[in-house]
Enzyme design. Structure first.
Site, short mmCIF file in Angstrom:
data_model
loop_
_atom_site.label_atom_id
_atom_site.label_comp_id
_atom_site.label_asym_id
_atom_site.label_seq_id
_atom_site.Cartn_x
_atom_site.Cartn_y
_atom_site.Cartn_z
NE ARG A 15 40.99 55.14 32.52
CZ ARG A 15 40.61 55.06 31.26
NH1 ARG A 15 41.30 54.33 30.40
NH2 ARG A 15 39.55 55.69 30.82
CG LEU A 17 50.90 57.81 35.98
CD1 LEU A 17 51.73 59.08 36.14
CD2 LEU A 17 51.43 56.72 36.91
CG ASP A 615 44.30 35.74 21.43
OD1 ASP A 615 44.90 35.09 20.57
OD2 ASP A 615 43.94 36.92 21.27
CG HIS A 657 49.08 35.64 21.04
ND1 HIS A 657 50.29 35.76 20.40
CD2 HIS A 657 49.02 36.66 21.93
CE1 HIS A 657 50.94 36.80 20.90
NE2 HIS A 657 50.20 37.36 21.82
CG HIS A 710 54.30 45.47 24.48
ND1 HIS A 710 53.00 45.54 24.91
CD2 HIS A 710 54.56 44.16 24.29
CE1 HIS A 710 52.50 44.32 25.01
NE2 HIS A 710 53.43 43.47 24.64
#
Length: 773
Positions: A15, A17, A615, A657, A710
């Site tokens: 990971r 990046l 959810d 959700h 976000h």
């Protein structure tokens, strides 16, 4: 016979990046350091594929955020709200890319991010292009050329990969009325031709156009645009070798259009749609000179390829076309696969028996090359060993005692209609819940998780390595949970959450406690931007041996007189966000998960938890790409949710959700789920997504997200009031809740506290507005 790959994971095997991007956003590294991390990942990916023996290697499949956003930057389709920022700050291309993806709120600017949605039926998210009627396109960024030249300088046999111009437009959104985005092809295509000219001048031979929208239901007019576009490309560049790639489904009734396109190589996803090979081999395609790329190695799941089955496809194609017209490839880009199974060295998380059944991106590349050697009978001794290993692994999976649980199968078989029905309809439940819960108008809540700080994550890591005892770890989680409860009380939130500090991931956390699941240590895949997830592996029958969330939810409820929501992940989302066994129907696995979640819901209710959220952010992304297959999926998916939610009394309020989705065409099915309250992501679309619920006259309660989690941007109270006023203009006030778009796990506490305080104040102002009208 050639081998090609359609795309390789861009995140780095550790990971790299993700870590570099987040360090850059925090100002901890320079842009040059970030760019160097990207360059290193690209070159490692290319070299790995070259060393494995892939003949044609993709470039421009790397992205610092999203390949569709890269295309938006390439063609200069930069929304107008960013123009003042560009003029004032003279942003580099990468900073502009990040501003478009994440928003920009500093130095006097307050610019919202572009909308984000799911990439077809995957858990990858792309940034949605925005188009106006007079949209201008210009060649703004030459990343695709730069990366081709970089690959060429590294002696890589590279093919540039581009999102095709027609799919690019179809994946976007009109931001004003009075036109259709496909009308813009006349002004978009010249930019594509300009970049093709530059690639041609740089001696590119192969060009891969990804046109995944060819797997969708298209109109005759849309098909005509495809035909005209590729004829124009062919007429301008007759010597370029165009590879047309679509995936995730058959071409279906678009097949004749596809066969008419002047392309040199046509790619088929034979994992998702194996029958299409026979369809194509029965046409005049066999009389042409075009190649067929057989997508035989599953790019979206982690199970080892069945060489025997794949060789049967290869033999069939070779018999009709000849070996020189048959290419071998994964089914789709490997961006949806973890990087490297060799990194899985912990036998406790992934036992040798299960590991032998698996294949990650690096191994899938090897499988493609091995299939070529087996088909061509090359390197006979070495390939024979791999053949035997592959055959043994697939046979052992069919007979393993790890996989099958008789009690689970019997429980599924015993399900009746009563098991997916609440005791009474919503109109009756609503009155009982209002009496029991006594919540105000515009009740406020959050979607579940609170920020997982570096400190919280370090506790989990230390606990796993034994640096913290169980008691020490529990004490730290208890303290963090209590602080979150007290802060919510002080802020004035109506329905609290415990914060989920004990959870690593909303699917992984449950999978770790369910039988039939296994876990990798490094099996990360990109969800969006720097957000990576590590999907569980469902290898066998699923059941719940003990309660999963009861302890921490009950503890949080014991701290307060406010209601605390129980937080669960629904069966469809657990299915969608896992690597799912492929030896039985997905519907069967989903029903098994639903029964496990049902047991948890019943236990929470018995413990006094009166509001329980299940959810289902992934329910729409599970839709088959072709509409004629929707109802079969929706029937079992909705039923699975109802099974999970229907074991409780009328007074218990069930929430669900959903993430960014287009709800219009499945609104009846959402209503059929019969959740008492649904919360949806709405802020980036400026409440446009509510129109589907308003037009349908959705009867149950709904919480449209009032701010985008976000993005690090903190919205104002006035902004949230304005959004809720939009909501109130189409949905009655007594049906509305006030909440963020999604969980807050990835955010920081400072911005979270400011945003939620503004949200609570917005709800108070809304109550005043209603009171005075």
């Amino acid at each position: 016979m050639q081998t090609q790959n359609l795309g390789y994971p861009r995140i780095g095997s550790q990971r790299e990046l993700k870590k570099a991007s987040e360090q850059y956003w925090q100002g901890k590294i320079t842009v040059q350091q970030l760019l160097q991390v990207g360059k290193t990942i690209r070159q490692q990916n290319w070299q790995l594929q070259k060393d494995a023996g892939i003949d044609i290697i993709p470039c421009n499949d790397f992205s610092f955020y999203d390949q569709v956003l890269d295309t938006t930057l390439m063609v200069g389709a930069i929304p107008e709200r960013y123009h003042s920022l560009m003029e004032a700050k003279q942003l580099s291309d990468i900073d502009l890319l990040f501003a478009m993806a994440r928003g920009y709120q500093k130095e006097g600017f307050d610019i919202t991010a572009m909308e984000m949605t799911k990439w077809f039926d995957t858990n990858y998210h792309y940034i949605v292009p925005e188009f106006t009627a007079n949209q201008k396109f210009t060649l703004y960024n030459t990343k695709v050329l730069n990366e081709f030249l970089e690959a060429k300088n590294n002696l890589i046999p590279a093919k540039p990969v581009l999102i095709g111009p027609v799919s690019y437009l179809l994946l976007g959104k009109e931001k004003e009325e009075g036109f259709h985005r496909l009308e813009l092809i006349k002004s978009l295509l010249p930019v594509y031709l300009e970049i093709l000219k530059k690639l041609d001048d740089a001696n590119a031979h192969y060009i891969q156009f990804d046109e995944p929208c060819l797997a969708l239901n298209l109109t005759d007019a849309e098909r005509k645009v495809f035909e005209n576009t590729y004829r124009e490309i062919k007429s301008r560049f007759p010597h370029l070798h165009i590879i047309l790639a679509s995936y995730f489904e058959c071409y279906g009734d678009n097949l004749q259009t596809v066969l008419n396109l002047p392309v040199q190589t046509l790619h088929l996803d034979l994992v998702r749609c194996p029958l299409q090979l026979d369809d194509i081999l029965a046409t005049d395609f066999v009389k042409t000179k075009a190649n067929l790329s057989l997508g035989l190695v599953d790019g979206r799941n982690i199970w080892k390829n069945d060489f025997q089955q794949s060789l049967a496809f290869i033999d069939k194609a070779v018999e009709k076309l000849g070996a020189d017209r048959v290419w071998l490839a994964p089914s789709c880009s490997l961006i949806h696969s973890p990087c490297d199974l060799d990194l899985e060295t912990n036998d406790k998380t992934l036992t040798p028996e299960i590991k032998q059944w698996l294949s990650f991106a690096k191994q899938k590349i090897d499988e493609v090359v091995t299939l070529k050697k087996l088909a061509a009978k090359e390197d006979a001794a070495a390939t024979h060993i791999k053949w035997q290993e592959n055959k043994a692994a697939n046979e052992s999976r069919k007979t393993s005692t790890l996989i099958h649980n008789k009690k689970v199968k019997e429980r599924v078989a015993a399900i009746t209609e009563k098991d997916d029905q609440r005791l009474h309809g919503f109109s009756v439940r609503k009155e009982k819940q209002h009496e029991a819960l006594k919540l105000p108008l515009f009740p406020t809540t959050t979607i579940g998780s609170f920020p997982q700080t570096t400190e919280v994550r370090s506790w989990r890591a230390k606990f796993k390595t034994g640096e913290l005892t169980q008691q020490q770890y529990d004490d730290l989680i208890a303290k963090e949970t209590e602080e979150a409860i007290r802060w919510q009380e002080t802020t004035g939130i109506d329905v609290l959450v415990h914060g989920e500090f004990e959870r690593n991931d909303m699917v992984e956390y449950f999978g770790e406690q369910l039988d039939g699941f296994a876990f990798s240590k490094n099996g990360w895949v990109q969800s969006y931007g720097s957000r990576c997830v590590k999907p569980p592996i469902i290898y066998g029958d699923v059941s719940r041996p003990t309660p999963m969330t009861l302890r921490w939810t009950s503890f949080a409820q014991s701290l307060t007189k406010h209601w605390v929501k129980g937080m669960l992940t629904g069966p469809v989302t657990i299915l969608q966000w896992s690597f799912v066994r492929n030896d039985q129907p997905r519907s069967e696995t989903c029903t098994q998960i639903a029964l496990a979640i049902r047991d948890e819901v019943v236990d929470l209710e018995k413990a006094g938890i009166k509001i329980i959220q299940i959810d289902e952010p992934a329910i729409r992304e599970g839709l088959p790409l072709r509409k004629e297959n929707w109802q079969e999926y929706l029937q079992w998916a909705v039923r699975a949710f109802r099974i999970s939610a229907s074991g409780v009394q009328d007074e218990t309020q069930i929430h669900t959700h959903m993430c960014y989705s287009e709800f219009n065409d499945i609104i009846q099915n959402i209503a059929d789920m019969d959740a008492d309250v649904i919360t949806i992501e709405c802020s980036r679309s400026q409440m446009e997504l509510l129109d589907a619920f308003a037009d349908f006259k959705y009867p149950n309660e709904i919480g449209p997200g009032v701010y985008d989690i976000h993005s690090p941007r903190v919205p104002s109270k006035a902004e949230m009031v304005a959004l809720m006023e939009k909501a109130r203009s189409v949905i009655p006030a007594e049906q509305l809740w006030v909440n963020p778009d999604c969980g807050l796990k990835t955010r920081h506490w400072d911005e979270t506290k400011k945003a939620l305080a503004e949200m609570v104040n917005a709800a108070k102002e809304l109550r005043e507005l209603v009171h005075h009208t």
